[in-house]
Design a protein around this motif. Structure first.
Motif, PDB file in Angstrom:
ATOM      1  N   GLU A 243       0.818  -0.762  -0.064  1.00  0.00           N
ATOM      2  CA  GLU A 243       0.088  -0.132   0.254  1.00  0.00           C
ATOM      3  C   GLU A 243       0.686   1.301  -0.293  1.00  0.00           C
ATOM      4  N   ALA A 244       2.177   1.504   1.136  1.00  0.00           N
ATOM      5  CA  ALA A 244       2.542   2.675   0.906  1.00  0.00           C
ATOM      6  C   ALA A 244       3.509   2.506  -0.129  1.00  0.00           C
ATOM      7  N   ALA A 245       3.602   1.651  -1.051  1.00  0.00           N
ATOM      8  CA  ALA A 245       4.642   1.633  -1.925  1.00  0.00           C
ATOM      9  C   ALA A 245       4.266   2.370  -3.229  1.00  0.00           C
ATOM     10  N   GLU A 246       2.629   2.061  -3.806  1.00  0.00           N
ATOM     11  CA  GLU A 246       1.438   2.727  -4.469  1.00  0.00           C
ATOM     12  C   GLU A 246       1.364   3.820  -3.391  1.00  0.00           C
ATOM     13  N   LEU A 247       1.658   4.464  -3.011  1.00  0.00           N
ATOM     14  CA  LEU A 247       0.470   5.369  -2.571  1.00  0.00           C
ATOM     15  C   LEU A 247       1.915   6.295  -2.964  1.00  0.00           C
ATOM     16  N   TYR A 249       4.173   5.798  -4.934  1.00  0.00           N
ATOM     17  CA  TYR A 249       4.999   5.955  -6.568  1.00  0.00           C
ATOM     18  C   TYR A 249       3.708   7.113  -7.044  1.00  0.00           C
ATOM     19  N   PHE A 250       2.663   6.916  -6.333  1.00  0.00           N
ATOM     20  CA  PHE A 250       1.182   8.221  -7.113  1.00  0.00           C
ATOM     21  C   PHE A 250       1.039   9.509  -6.507  1.00  0.00           C
ATOM     22  N   GLY A 251       2.249   9.981  -6.038  1.00  0.00           N
ATOM     23  CA  GLY A 251       2.127  11.767  -5.249  1.00  0.00           C
ATOM     24  C   GLY A 251       2.566  11.704  -3.622  1.00  0.00           C
ATOM     25  N   SER A 252       2.178  10.835  -3.207  1.00  0.00           N
ATOM     26  CA  SER A 252       2.652  11.096  -1.700  1.00  0.00           C
ATOM     27  C   SER A 252       4.312  11.438  -1.046  1.00  0.00           C
ATOM     28  N   ARG A 253       3.916  12.944  -1.039  1.00  0.00           N
ATOM     29  CA  ARG A 253       5.494  13.332  -0.826  1.00  0.00           C
ATOM     30  C   ARG A 253       6.428  12.618   0.225  1.00  0.00           C
ATOM     31  N   VAL A 254       5.558  12.064   1.320  1.00  0.00           N
ATOM     32  CA  VAL A 254       6.288  11.287   2.567  1.00  0.00           C
ATOM     33  C   VAL A 254       7.396  10.620   1.750  1.00  0.00           C
ATOM     34  N   LEU A 255       7.447   9.973   1.130  1.00  0.00           N
ATOM     35  CA  LEU A 255       8.110   9.181   1.132  1.00  0.00           C
ATOM     36  C   LEU A 255       8.822   8.805  -0.357  1.00  0.00           C
ATOM     37  N   HIS A 256      10.078   8.906  -0.663  1.00  0.00           N
ATOM     38  CA  HIS A 256      10.290   8.541  -2.110  1.00  0.00           C
ATOM     39  C   HIS A 256      10.427   6.716  -2.905  1.00  0.00           C
ATOM     40  N   PRO A 257      10.114   6.675  -3.231  1.00  0.00           N
ATOM     41  CA  PRO A 257       9.111   5.506  -4.212  1.00  0.00           C
ATOM     42  C   PRO A 257       9.961   4.342  -4.244  1.00  0.00           C
ATOM     43  N   SER A 258      11.809   4.620  -4.357  1.00  0.00           N
ATOM     44  CA  SER A 258      11.921   3.035  -4.111  1.00  0.00           C
ATOM     45  C   SER A 258      12.504   3.014  -2.597  1.00  0.00           C
ATOM     46  N   THR A 259      11.959   3.577  -1.868  1.00  0.00           N
ATOM     47  CA  THR A 259      13.584   3.763  -0.031  1.00  0.00           C
ATOM     48  C   THR A 259      12.612   2.187   0.116  1.00  0.00           C
ATOM     49  N   LEU A 260      11.517   1.765  -0.333  1.00  0.00           N
ATOM     50  CA  LEU A 260      10.497   0.582   0.406  1.00  0.00           C
ATOM     51  C   LEU A 260      11.182  -0.837   0.352  1.00  0.00           C
ATOM     52  N   VAL A 261      11.712  -0.663  -0.549  1.00  0.00           N
ATOM     53  CA  VAL A 261      12.414  -2.059  -1.772  1.00  0.00           C
ATOM     54  C   VAL A 261      13.238  -2.856  -0.528  1.00  0.00           C
ATOM     55  N   PRO A 262      14.456  -2.141  -0.162  1.00  0.00           N
ATOM     56  CA  PRO A 262      15.156  -2.439   0.572  1.00  0.00           C
ATOM     57  C   PRO A 262      14.643  -3.589   2.083  1.00  0.00           C
ATOM     58  N   LEU A 378      -5.664   9.264 -10.511  1.00  0.00           N
ATOM     59  CA  LEU A 378      -6.287   9.733  -9.203  1.00  0.00           C
ATOM     60  C   LEU A 378      -6.115   8.295  -8.514  1.00  0.00           C
ATOM     61  N   VAL A 379      -5.692   7.980  -7.361  1.00  0.00           N
ATOM     62  CA  VAL A 379      -5.792   6.767  -6.896  1.00  0.00           C
ATOM     63  C   VAL A 379      -5.976   6.356  -6.098  1.00  0.00           C
ATOM     64  N   VAL A 380      -6.957   5.745  -5.129  1.00  0.00           N
ATOM     65  CA  VAL A 380      -7.603   5.574  -4.036  1.00  0.00           C
ATOM     66  C   VAL A 380      -6.853   4.182  -3.987  1.00  0.00           C
ATOM     67  N   VAL A 381      -6.034   4.049  -2.952  1.00  0.00           N
ATOM     68  CA  VAL A 381      -5.116   3.006  -2.456  1.00  0.00           C
ATOM     69  C   VAL A 381      -5.978   2.460  -1.112  1.00  0.00           C
ATOM     70  N   GLY A 382      -5.915   1.079  -0.846  1.00  0.00           N
ATOM     71  CA  GLY A 382      -6.318   0.035   0.588  1.00  0.00           C
ATOM     72  C   GLY A 382      -5.893  -1.395   0.773  1.00  0.00           C
ATOM     73  N   ARG A 383      -6.638  -1.797   0.728  1.00  0.00           N
ATOM     74  CA  ARG A 383      -6.779  -3.156   1.359  1.00  0.00           C
ATOM     75  C   ARG A 383      -7.453  -4.175   0.859  1.00  0.00           C
ATOM     76  N   ARG A 384      -7.152  -5.202  -0.650  1.00  0.00           N
ATOM     77  CA  ARG A 384      -7.788  -5.753  -1.055  1.00  0.00           C
ATOM     78  C   ARG A 384      -9.123  -5.320  -1.255  1.00  0.00           C
ATOM     79  N   LEU A 385      -9.215  -3.911  -2.070  1.00  0.00           N
ATOM     80  CA  LEU A 385     -10.100  -2.963  -2.408  1.00  0.00           C
ATOM     81  C   LEU A 385     -11.109  -3.563  -3.230  1.00  0.00           C
ATOM     82  N   ALA A 386     -11.208  -4.740  -4.257  1.00  0.00           N
ATOM     83  CA  ALA A 386     -12.364  -5.411  -5.151  1.00  0.00           C
ATOM     84  C   ALA A 386     -12.417  -6.016  -3.870  1.00  0.00           C
TER      85      ALA A 386
END
Ligand code: ASP
Ligand code: MG
Length: 443
Positions: A243-247, A249-262, A378-386
């Motif tokens: 979820e956080a990686a998706e977020l 990538y799609f514009g949350s400025r708090v975390l750099h997208p590749s940060t979470l990989v390691p 525009l992205v809604v991020v969550g858990r098992r949305l579908a």
């Protein structure tokens, strides 16, 4: 041990660095290793000076006096940074003579921010009663490839880091380590890319097997939406890595997208905290966050998208059409953000105009091609949305009620996001209504 990373605004000046000191002291029992950014604005100032120098304007005073003012405020002796001022002056003079700025010299110039900041901070901490020592991250084994602006540590760096940290950091001393920068085996300075100190922190945390990586910045963790757009935005207590990686990538400025990989690879929790409100619990990002009532966790958006639709009857029932289209995009280096298909058409979006234009020359041969700019994902991020009946409908209804037209939708099985393509001009309206429906009312 834990890794604590402080961003530019957290170490902007003496007042902020005093807050950092109190926070690090409060974690002393957990054997912290501190990763620091440059003081706020320093990287930009250094890059500005380097660009000026390459145009023949040699003016090192501005950027040096900016650093010197912070150092003096912290009570550091002038001799502490004198060698760096001399080295930076030499570099800028060199650039102004050759009038050339390569990726290599850009990284070299940018590196001074972190290298000078850690020395001031360690010196200040030590005088304030917290024995600390500054390290350039490569002294602790962070040796990278030569991809300037996007360097990554060489395979096997983890072992070397574990060995060197043990060897180089005296017991009871807090290491204050440069974020952002690295060095190749042959001694050239590199960087992992703008805003990359978060990534340094998770790479170092991953190498050392940290119990946790704390990312200290200036919001109360990761928020349900951009607080500058939605004033009711609130902090999310816990999120999963995907979820956080998706977020991110799609514009949350708090975390750099590749940060979470390691951190993901090593299952190390990442906690996002606020230097200005250290008692706020922030957001913890980890493998499996406890199930929460709401399945949607946040809203993000990414503007500057170009939508491309290829329509071709050749697609009907044929194999290989999509492969051909995406092979072409891949070859030209187009990063695709969203895709939808029907039997006779495929639409995708990207925000990279130049590689797209090159690819389009070939793509045009596949069918009728329509290109439209000015779009936002525009992205809604969550858990098992579908997995939740009616949630997709509720999201689309909220956007419709805001009077916003949705031009493309992507919503996958077990997905962590529902993505909609809308016009740039509709963003704040759509985000406002969505946030109200998904978060405020549900509370
Ligand atoms: N100082 C670097 C930058 O401004 C890295 C960082 O702050 O994360 O990009
Ligand atoms: Mg940052």
């Amino acid at each position: 041990m834990i890794v604590m990373k402080f961003g530019g605004s957290s170490v902007a000046n003496r007042q902020q660095i005093e807050k950092v000191l109190a926070i690090v002291k409060s974690r002393a029992a957990r054997a912290p290793l501190v990763v620091s950014s440059a003081h706020k604005g320093m990287t930009d100032a250094l890059l500005g000076a380097a660009r000026e120098a390459a145009r023949g304007i040699f003016a090192p005073e501005k950027v040096i006096s900016r650093q010197a003012a912070i150092a003096r405020d912290l009570g550091c002796d002038d001799t502490l940074l004198a060698p760096f001022y001399a080295e930076l002056t030499d570099l800028l003079r060199g650039l102004s003579l050759v009038r050339e700025l390569s990726p290599r010299s850009i990284d070299y110039a940018a590196s001074f921010g972190e290298r000078m900041a850690v020395r001031c901070i360690a010196d200040f901490f030590t005088r304030q009663g917290l024995p600390s020592q500054a390290f350039d991250v490569w002294e602790l084994g962070f040796v990278t490839d030569a991809q300037f602006n996007a360097a990554r540590p060489l395979p096997g760096y983890e072992l070397e880091m574990r060995r060197l940290v043990k060897e180089a950091v005296p017991p009871g001393v807090v290491p204050i380590v440069t974020g952002f920068v690295g060095r190749t085996e042959s001694g050239e300075i590199t960087t992992v890319g703008r805003n990359g100190s978060d990534l340094t922190a998770t790479l170092v945390g991953g190498a050392l097997g940290a119990q946790e990586v704390e990312i200290w910045s200036d919001t109360d963790g990761v928020m349900t939406a951009d607080p500058s757009v939605v004033k009711e935005a609130r902090s999310i207590p816990a999120m999963r890595f995907d979820e956080a990686a998706e977020l991110a990538y799609f514009g949350s400025r708090v975390l750099h997208p590749s940060t979470l990989v390691p951190a993901m690879e090593k299952s190390i929790p990442v906690r996002v905290l606020n230097t200005n409100r250290p008692d706020h619990p922030g957001t913890v990002i980890r493998d499996a966050a406890p199930e929460e009532v709401h399945t949607a966790t946040s809203i993000a958006y990414r503007g500057g998208q170009i939508a491309v639709t290829i329509t071709s009857t050749r697609m009907l029932g044929a194999a290989g059409f999509l492969a051909e289209a995406f092979e072409t995009l891949g070859r030209h280096g187009v990063v695709v953000d969203m895709i939808t298909t029907s039997e006779v058409s495929v639409s995708f979006t990207t925000d990279q105009r130049e590689p797209l234009e090159r690819a389009l020359v070939e793509i045009q041969k596949l069918g009728d091609v329509r290109v439209e700019g000015g779009k936002t994902l525009l992205v809604v991020v969550g858990r098992r949305l579908a997995g939740q009946a009616g949630l997709g409908a509720a999201i689309l209804k909220a956007v419709a009620d805001a009077g916003v037209n949705v031009e493309m939708i992507s919503y996958g099985m077990k997905s962590v996001s529902l993505t909609m393509l809308i016009a740039d001009a509709d963003v704040s309206r759509a985000v406002g209504v969505l946030h109200e429906r998904l978060f405020a009312v549900a509370q």
